[in-house]
Motif scaffolding. Structure first.
Motif, mmCIF file in Angstrom:
data_model
loop_
_atom_site.group_PDB
_atom_site.id
_atom_site.type_symbol
_atom_site.label_atom_id
_atom_site.label_comp_id
_atom_site.label_asym_id
_atom_site.label_seq_id
_atom_site.Cartn_x
_atom_site.Cartn_y
_atom_site.Cartn_z
ATOM 1 N N TYR A 50 0.869 -1.207 0.056
ATOM 2 C CA TYR A 50 0.000 -0.079 0.073
ATOM 3 C C TYR A 50 0.857 1.149 0.293
ATOM 4 C CZ TYR A 50 -3.822 -3.244 1.315
ATOM 5 O OH TYR A 50 -4.873 -4.108 1.201
ATOM 6 N N ARG A 51 0.424 2.350 -0.754
ATOM 7 C CA ARG A 51 1.057 3.668 -0.837
ATOM 8 C C ARG A 51 0.143 4.371 0.351
ATOM 9 N NH1 ARG A 51 1.739 4.922 -5.748
ATOM 10 N NH2 ARG A 51 -0.446 5.793 -6.049
ATOM 11 N N TRP A 52 0.806 5.175 1.088
ATOM 12 C CA TRP A 52 0.196 5.778 1.952
ATOM 13 C C TRP A 52 0.417 7.254 1.631
ATOM 14 C CZ3 TRP A 52 -1.944 4.841 7.211
ATOM 15 C CH2 TRP A 52 -1.670 3.383 7.696
ATOM 16 N N GLU A 53 -0.675 8.279 1.311
ATOM 17 C CA GLU A 53 -0.470 9.757 0.834
ATOM 18 C C GLU A 53 -1.187 10.254 2.053
ATOM 19 O OE1 GLU A 53 -2.056 10.091 -3.090
ATOM 20 O OE2 GLU A 53 -0.824 8.340 -3.844
ATOM 21 N N MET A 54 -0.222 11.230 2.730
ATOM 22 C CA MET A 54 -0.965 11.772 3.949
ATOM 23 C C MET A 54 -1.456 13.127 3.563
ATOM 24 S SD MET A 54 -0.343 9.427 5.976
ATOM 25 C CE MET A 54 -0.759 10.299 7.693
ATOM 26 N N GLU A 55 -2.232 13.806 4.278
ATOM 27 C CA GLU A 55 -2.867 15.065 4.072
ATOM 28 C C GLU A 55 -1.643 16.171 3.986
ATOM 29 O OE1 GLU A 55 -5.524 16.264 6.845
ATOM 30 O OE2 GLU A 55 -6.951 14.598 6.366
ATOM 31 N N LYS A 56 -1.771 16.920 3.173
ATOM 32 C CA LYS A 56 -0.633 17.993 3.182
ATOM 33 C C LYS A 56 -0.521 18.914 4.304
ATOM 34 C CE LYS A 56 -0.252 18.127 -1.926
ATOM 35 N NZ LYS A 56 -0.741 18.970 -3.113
ATOM 36 N N VAL A 57 0.443 19.399 4.577
ATOM 37 C CA VAL A 57 0.753 20.265 5.709
ATOM 38 C C VAL A 57 1.232 21.463 5.200
ATOM 39 C CG1 VAL A 57 1.671 20.469 8.089
ATOM 40 C CG2 VAL A 57 0.794 18.329 7.423
#
Length: 153
Positions: A50-57
């Motif tokens: 799985y590729r985790w794409e976190m919210e932009k900060v």
């Protein structure tokens, strides 16, 4: 220019659920990830990867997004779930494991261990200032994740 921040975390907690229920939740990556805060997308790459794409900060061109991929393996008989980084996916390298132990019919002990390296496009002069902020944010996300997992039971 870019800086790399290394983070190592260890957590232990008791979850009010049976060994089977806790293991099954943690081994099901999309289900487990649904309890992790600030995940923008979890992309199934196939083969339990799985590729985790976190919210932009941040704001506009100064926004930072953590992206990384891991291949997961689970062994219910030994009580372990592990993840290894996938090269060439994103700006992070993350590896770690869960160790799960029954403490009775309705309490399960879990140990969470992870190591992460995040490379962010910032001048090296900012490393001393930004490293503690990134580490604090990662710790906060993991603490919220642990709390959310307990609430799931």
């Amino acid at each position: 220019m870019a800086i790399t921040v290394s983070i190592e975390l260890n957590r232990e907690l008791d979850i009010p659920g049976s060994y089977d229920d806790v293991f099954d939740l943690l081994a099901d990556v999309p289900r487990s990830a649904s309890h992790f805060p600030k995940v923008d997308k979890l992309v199934d790459l196939g083969d339990n990867t799985y590729r985790w794409e976190m919210e932009k900060v941040g704001v506009d061109k100064h926004a930072i997004q953590s992206v990384y991929a891991c291949k997961y393996s689970a062994d219910k008989s030994s009580g372990t779930i592990a993840w290894e980084p996938v090269k060439g996916e994103g700006n992070g390298v993350v590896r770690g494991s869960w160790t799960i132990t029954s403490k009775g019919d309705d309490v399960t002990a879990v140990k969470f261990k992870t190591n992460a390296e995040l490379t962010v496009p910032l001048p090296s002069l900012l490393k001393l200032a930004i490293s503690p902020v990134i580490k604090h944010e990662f710790n906060s996300l993991v603490d919220t994740y642990m709390s959310n997992l307990k609430k799931a039971f």
